[in-house]
Design an enzyme around this catalytic site. Structure first.
Site, PDB file in Angstrom:
ATOM      1  N   MET A 163       0.869  -1.177   0.000  1.00 35.22           N
ATOM      2  CA  MET A 163       0.000   0.000   0.000  1.00 35.22           C
ATOM      3  C   MET A 163       0.909   1.231   0.000  1.00 35.22           C
ATOM      4  SD  MET A 163      -3.051   0.931   2.674  1.00 35.22           S
ATOM      5  CE  MET A 163      -2.067   0.594   4.119  1.00 35.22           C
ATOM      6  N   ARG A 296      -6.016  -1.583   9.270  1.00 37.05           N
ATOM      7  CA  ARG A 296      -6.187  -1.073  10.637  1.00 37.05           C
ATOM      8  C   ARG A 296      -6.618  -2.171  11.597  1.00 37.05           C
ATOM      9  NH1 ARG A 296      -8.807   4.788   8.866  1.00 37.05           N
ATOM     10  NH2 ARG A 296      -6.773   5.825   8.634  1.00 37.05           N
ATOM     11  N   TYR A 440       1.506   3.763  12.521  1.00 33.66           N
ATOM     12  CA  TYR A 440       1.150   3.543  11.109  1.00 33.66           C
ATOM     13  C   TYR A 440      -0.303   3.133  10.932  1.00 33.66           C
ATOM     14  CZ  TYR A 440       2.737  -1.456  11.628  1.00 33.66           C
ATOM     15  OH  TYR A 440       2.956  -2.765  12.001  1.00 33.66           O
ATOM     16  N   GLU A 441      -0.744   3.191   9.681  1.00 28.83           N
ATOM     17  CA  GLU A 441      -2.154   3.029   9.301  1.00 28.83           C
ATOM     18  C   GLU A 441      -3.051   4.060   9.989  1.00 28.83           C
ATOM     19  OE1 GLU A 441      -2.423   1.401   6.846  1.00 28.83           O
ATOM     20  OE2 GLU A 441      -0.669   0.130   6.957  1.00 28.83           O
ATOM     21  N   GLY A 442      -2.536   5.263  10.142  1.00 34.00           N
ATOM     22  CA  GLY A 442      -3.268   6.346  10.783  1.00 34.00           C
ATOM     23  C   GLY A 442      -2.901   6.427  12.243  1.00 34.00           C
TER      24      GLY A 442
END
Length: 597
Positions: A163, A296, A440-442
């Site tokens: 990604m 997530r 990571y991932e927000g």
């Protein structure tokens, strides 16, 4: 040296007795997941985690990945062999539809096994983990041709996925994205730009890597409305569906990181690489969020997983380490000292971690079942409700489980004293590895803002009201159950605090958005505590039922009840502190000028 044993018995208890896994037998894939099959899958996953992935975990931490002058990357010793066993066992495709070579089993079963894999070797299972997200995006948004071209090989594990969002100047604010896409006459695009922090961006374990890349088509609107998503393979696919010529994508460097050294986190350079639009022009974020939501949940699982292996090793050490005497007198008078497990503060640490992990396992499996319903049910109202709850819980799962996963890794390290600070016992690695999951991932602050800014009020608050009703109904239905009253009393108090916080946000967040921002992290953790408390009430209910029917292994269920009681006594009361902080507002927080910091 650290050790690990997958908690198979606990997973089976949660799936079968707490969550009623077999009640979902009408959904596609669940018919193939009989109790015997579920137990066999978990047992085989445990073997792979314990015997294959775990032994190379410290190797990966010590060696890391190596980038060569030609841009290729070598993974740590033993990784390729371990990945091949993972791939050959069909684990990548456990929940992927059979038409693309998967087994089509429930996503909840994939999550259950995924915990074991991430506990055993978080860095290694990120390679197939990112592939899972890419598969989900192509499955949901790809054309039939794209699905047939990429999914069988990715499901097989012969090809992996990535990604690509982040750029050097652009993290969460994707509207600043600069990577560009120029149309070609044949319908493909030339992709140019640089991406950073790309997990599994380049490695030697698969014959091709399928990058999903956000870029802006020339002439597209500014901001997030002009972003598109592209499939960019490392090797272009020839007419026979095999890797052909090298595409214009390369690894510029490997990031030097605090942890997860075994994963090749890359700077990726795109130099007019051939890419293929997926999900529609200027609709890239919608397609990418399919992948991000999958990721997530995977990161939430990492938080739980690291907390579990850290707990196991801390508990073993506490039983063995002899130091000092019990406050109430010697417990082992024939020895010069007692094991440190006798000390209340050591037990506080261990029970805090354990009580969170056991409820967290139920929470994430409960959520995974919601995902199965949302994607597999033929009942539209049932699908919508499950999707609502899953969307609401995704930031809570990611934020709370990873915040606590790191906190608990640190607490477990503390049990070891000075031995926790050196590398021999492995606790340092767990602390370092766990830290990235909060970012990571927000980043978790973004998760909290997503919860209060988007999810809480979505569809007129439909999801949050459904959750309140589910928890409230459970408490009401068990009002006369004296054996459960201790749990429902504390759960109801937490639910009241959460409802009061929600009301306060509705009344004060709109008039002053800073109030919502200032409350967001506390609200996320308050929400998480209530969800975990709800899981403990259900675990207690199931444990008491098993004891009443005279089930074997009474000690297992008695231990559950004591652990749950600890959570309700010692952890659940934190809901009141979160509520008090939320209701204090943003005035003091925002009072200082920037120069004062």
């Amino acid at each position: 040296m650290p050790s690990y044993r997958a908690p198979v018995d606990d997973t089976l208890f949660i799936l079968n007795d707490v969550l009623g896994f077999q009640r979902y037998g009408n959904l596609p894939g669940f018919g193939d997941a009989s109790p015997d099959i579920v137990e066999a899958v978990l047992a085989e996953g445990a073997k792979l985690a314990e015997n294959t992935l775990f032994p190379v975990n410290q190797v990966g931490d010590h060696e890391g990945c190596i980038r060569h002058e030609d841009g290729s990357v070598t993974t740590p010793r033993g990784y390729k062999e371990a990945f091949n066993q993972y791939r050959e066992g069909g684990w990548v495709g456990l929940a992927v539809p059979q038409e693309f070579g998967g087994q089509g089993l429930p996503y909840a079963l994939h999550v259950a096994v995924g915990e074991y894999m991430a506990s055993a070797n978080m860095a290694l299972v990120m390679y197939p983990g990112l592939t899972q997200g890419a598969i989900a995006a192509i499955l949901t948004h790809g054309t039939d041709e794209q699905k047939q071209t990429y999914l069988p090989k990715m499901t097989e594990g012969a090809w992996t996925g990535t990604m690509n969002l982040t750029e050097p100047h652009c993290g969460t604010d994707l509207g600043l994205l600069r990577s560009k896409a120029v149309p070609n006459a044949d319908g493909s695009y030339r992709i140019s730009g640089q991406k950073i922090f790309i997990s599994a961006g380049e490695h030697d374990m698969a014959e091709n890597i399928i990058h999903l890349v956000l870029a802006r088509i020339e002439g597209a609107p500014e901001g997030t409305k002009g972003i598109s998503l592209f499939i960019v393979p490392k090797f272009n696919i020839d007419e026979n569906g095999n890797p052909g010529t090298r595409n214009g994508v390369s690894c510029g460097s490997i990031e030097e990181k605090m942890g997860i050294h075994g994963n090749s986190t890359c700077v990726m350079n795109y130099d007019e690489a051939t890419g293929y639009l997926i999900g529609g022009e200027n609709k890239g974020l919608r397609a990418m969020f399919t992948m991000m939501n999958e990721a997530r949940l995977g990161v939430a699982l990492q938080g739980l997983s690291i907390g579990e292996i850290a707990y196991q090793n801390a508990a073993a050490y506490a039983r063995e380490r002899v130091q000092g005497r019990a406050l109430t007198g010697p417990k082992e008078p024939d020895k010069k000292a007692d094991p440190i497990i006798v000390h209340p503060d050591i037990r506080r640490i261990l029970l805090t971690i354990r009580s969170f992990n056991e409820a967290g396992r139920a929470f994430i499996l409960w959520s995974a079942l919601k995902s199965d319903v949302a994607h597999r049910s033929s009942d539209e109202s049932e699908k919508q409700l499950a999707d609502d709850i899953l969307g609401l819980m995704t930031p809570v799962l990611k934020g709370v489980l990873t915040d606590k996963g790191f906190e608990h890794a640190c607490m477990a390290q503390q049990v070891f004293g000075g031995h926790g600070y050196i590398e021999e016992h492995g606790m340092s690695q767990y602390v370092r590895d766990a830290r990235i999951a909060m970012i990571y991932e927000g980043a978790n602050g973004i998760q909290a803002l997503d919860l209060v800014g988007r999810k809480l009020g979505a569809n007129g608050g439909r999801a949050v009201m459904a959750f309140f009703k589910e928890v409230g109904d459970f408490c009401e239905e068990n009002r006369s159950n004296e054996k459960l009253s201790f749990f429902t009393k504390h759960l109801k108090k937490g639910l009241n605090d959460l409802q009061a916080a929600s009301m306060w946000l509705m009344q004060n967040g709109m008039t002053n958005p800073d109030n919502a921002g200032a409350a967001s992290t506390d609200y996320m953790h308050l929400f998480g505590l209530v969800a975990l408390g709800y899981m403990w009430a259900r675990i207690a209910d199931a444990s008491q039922a098993k004891l009443a029917e005279g089930a074997d292994n009474e000690a297992f269920y008695e231990t559950k009840l004591v652990t749950g009681k600890f959570f309700m006594e010692r952890v659940m009361p934190e809901t009141a502190a979160h509520l008090a902080r939320i209701q204090s507002g943003a005035d003091t927080m925002m009072a200082l000028a920037a120069e004062a910091f």
